[in-house]
Design a protein around this motif. Structure first.
Motif, mmCIF file in Angstrom:
data_model
loop_
_atom_site.group_PDB
_atom_site.id
_atom_site.type_symbol
_atom_site.label_atom_id
_atom_site.label_comp_id
_atom_site.label_asym_id
_atom_site.label_seq_id
_atom_site.Cartn_x
_atom_site.Cartn_y
_atom_site.Cartn_z
ATOM 1 N N VAL A 103 3.000 -34.946 15.122
ATOM 2 C CA VAL A 103 2.539 -33.592 14.792
ATOM 3 C C VAL A 103 3.631 -32.805 14.068
ATOM 4 C CG1 VAL A 103 1.775 -31.386 15.771
ATOM 5 C CG2 VAL A 103 0.808 -33.528 16.624
ATOM 6 N N LEU A 104 4.850 -32.858 14.588
ATOM 7 C CA LEU A 104 5.950 -32.121 13.962
ATOM 8 C C LEU A 104 6.242 -32.643 12.560
ATOM 9 C CD1 LEU A 104 8.173 -29.987 14.128
ATOM 10 C CD2 LEU A 104 9.639 -31.725 15.166
ATOM 11 N N SER A 105 6.316 -33.947 12.397
ATOM 12 C CA SER A 105 6.614 -34.497 11.070
ATOM 13 C C SER A 105 5.457 -34.257 10.102
ATOM 14 C CB SER A 105 6.986 -35.976 11.157
ATOM 15 O OG SER A 105 5.982 -36.734 11.775
ATOM 16 N N THR A 106 4.230 -34.232 10.606
ATOM 17 C CA THR A 106 3.081 -33.892 9.754
ATOM 18 C C THR A 106 3.174 -32.442 9.283
ATOM 19 O OG1 THR A 106 1.623 -35.537 10.760
ATOM 20 C CG2 THR A 106 0.557 -33.639 9.722
ATOM 21 N N ALA A 107 3.522 -31.540 10.193
ATOM 22 C CA ALA A 107 3.655 -30.123 9.826
ATOM 23 C C ALA A 107 4.764 -29.930 8.788
ATOM 24 C CB ALA A 107 3.927 -29.281 11.060
ATOM 25 N N LEU A 108 5.902 -30.594 8.997
ATOM 26 C CA LEU A 108 7.003 -30.474 8.035
ATOM 27 C C LEU A 108 6.632 -31.094 6.686
ATOM 28 C CD1 LEU A 108 10.032 -31.216 10.374
ATOM 29 C CD2 LEU A 108 9.322 -28.998 9.439
ATOM 30 N N ALA A 109 5.950 -32.228 6.724
ATOM 31 C CA ALA A 109 5.494 -32.846 5.472
ATOM 32 C C ALA A 109 4.486 -31.934 4.774
ATOM 33 C CB ALA A 109 4.876 -34.214 5.750
ATOM 34 N N GLY A 110 3.625 -31.279 5.547
ATOM 35 C CA GLY A 110 2.659 -30.341 4.963
ATOM 36 C C GLY A 110 3.350 -29.197 4.252
ATOM 37 N N ALA A 111 4.415 -28.666 4.858
ATOM 38 C CA ALA A 111 5.175 -27.586 4.217
ATOM 39 C C ALA A 111 5.835 -28.082 2.934
ATOM 40 C CB ALA A 111 6.228 -27.047 5.184
ATOM 41 N N ALA A 167 2.168 -39.069 5.812
ATOM 42 C CA ALA A 167 3.634 -39.001 5.794
ATOM 43 C C ALA A 167 4.187 -38.828 7.206
ATOM 44 C CB ALA A 167 4.095 -37.861 4.887
ATOM 45 N N GLY A 168 3.544 -38.016 8.017
ATOM 46 C CA GLY A 168 3.968 -37.831 9.397
ATOM 47 C C GLY A 168 3.865 -39.121 10.197
ATOM 48 N N CYS A 169 2.789 -39.868 9.971
ATOM 49 C CA CYS A 169 2.630 -41.164 10.653
ATOM 50 C C CYS A 169 3.692 -42.153 10.185
ATOM 51 C CB CYS A 169 1.239 -41.735 10.388
ATOM 52 S SG CYS A 169 -0.095 -40.809 11.150
ATOM 53 N N LEU A 170 3.954 -42.172 8.877
ATOM 54 C CA LEU A 170 4.968 -43.078 8.328
ATOM 55 C C LEU A 170 6.348 -42.750 8.878
ATOM 56 C CD1 LEU A 170 5.722 -45.375 6.391
ATOM 57 C CD2 LEU A 170 5.921 -43.655 4.578
ATOM 58 N N PHE A 171 6.690 -41.469 8.926
ATOM 59 C CA PHE A 171 7.980 -41.063 9.476
ATOM 60 C C PHE A 171 8.098 -41.484 10.937
ATOM 61 C CE2 PHE A 171 10.812 -38.218 11.730
ATOM 62 C CZ PHE A 171 11.964 -38.311 10.953
ATOM 63 N N THR A 172 7.046 -41.266 11.704
ATOM 64 C CA THR A 172 7.070 -41.625 13.122
ATOM 65 C C THR A 172 7.223 -43.126 13.301
ATOM 66 O OG1 THR A 172 5.707 -39.700 13.648
ATOM 67 C CG2 THR A 172 5.808 -41.446 15.313
#
Length: 182
Positions: A103-111, A167-172
Motif C-alpha cells: 500500500v505504501l509503495s503504491t501510494a508513493l508510486a502514484g505520487a 509498481a508497488g507490487c514490484l517494489f514489494t
C-alpha cells in the motif's frame, strides 16, 4: 517452502494481477471485472489451500484492508471502481504481512506517476495547485467529491492507477527477494 518464499509467491501473484490490470487500464482506461473477480477468488482459494482457514482469513482481511483504503479515494471522486477492485485482488493475493509495504509503495508510486504526468503534459504547477485545492476541499467537506477535480470531469488529467499499483507490487516483491537472499 518457508514463509518468506510463500510471501514472495503470493506477492508475485499480486504483481501478475496488477500487471494485467495495468495493460487494460493503459489501453482501455478500465480494469475489467473479468480480471478482478476471478483474481480475488483465486487468491482466496490459494491462501485457503496453503494455510487453511487462517490463510483464507489472512487473504480476506488483506483484501478488505487494501480495498477499503482505496475505496476512500473512490468515494472522494479521485479513483475509479476498477482501481479499488484491483487493489482488493492485490491485497487478497499479497496477504496481511506484506500489505503495508504494498500500500505504501503504491501510494508513493502514484505520487511519482502523477508528477510525471503533470510534467509530461506541461502542467506541473497546475497539478500541484490542484492537489492543494483537493486537500483543502476534503479537509472542509470530507469525502464529498470536489466539484471540478474529479473523474467525471473530462478535462482533468487522468492517471491509469493500475500502473502505480503494479509498481508497488514490484517494489514489494523486490524487497521480499532482497530479504530472502543468502
Amino acid at each position: 517452502m518457508d514463509a518468506l518464499q510463500q510471501q514472495m509467491m503470493f506477492t508475485g501473484g499480486s504483481l501478475l494481477c496488477a500487471g494485467i490490470g495495468a495493460v487494460h487500464d493503459v489501453r482501455e482506461r478500465r480494469i475489467p471485472n473479468l480480471l478482478t473477480g476471478p483474481a480475488i477468488v483465486a487468491a482466496l482459494m490459494l491462501h485457503g489451500l496453503s494455510g487453511g482457514w487462517r490463510g483464507l482469513e489472512d487473504s480476506a482481511l488483506a483484501g478488505m484492508g487494501a480495498g477499503g483504503i482505496f475505496l476512500v479515494f473512490y468515494l472522494a471522486g479521485g479513483m475509479g471502481a476498477g482501481d479499488v477492485k484491483l487493489m482488493t485482488a492485490v491485497g487478497c493475493f499479497a496477504g496481511l504481512s506484506p500489505l503495508p509495504l504494498v500500500v505504501l509503495s503504491t501510494a508513493l508510486a502514484g505520487a511519482a506517476f502523477a508528477l510525471a504526468v503533470g510534467i509530461s503534459n506541461g502542467c506541473l504547477r497546475e497539478t500541484l495547485e490542484n492537489t492543494g485545492a483537493l486537500l483543502l476541499h476534503h479537509v472542509r467537506h470530507g469525502l464529498k467529491p470536489h466539484p471540478d477535480l474529479n473523474l467525471s470531469n473530462a478535462r482533468t488529467l487522468r492517471l491509469p492507477f493500475a500502473l502505480p499499483i503494479s509498481a508497488g507490487c514490484l517494489f514489494t516483491l523486490g524487497a521480499l527477494a532482497w530479504e530472502a537472499r543468502p
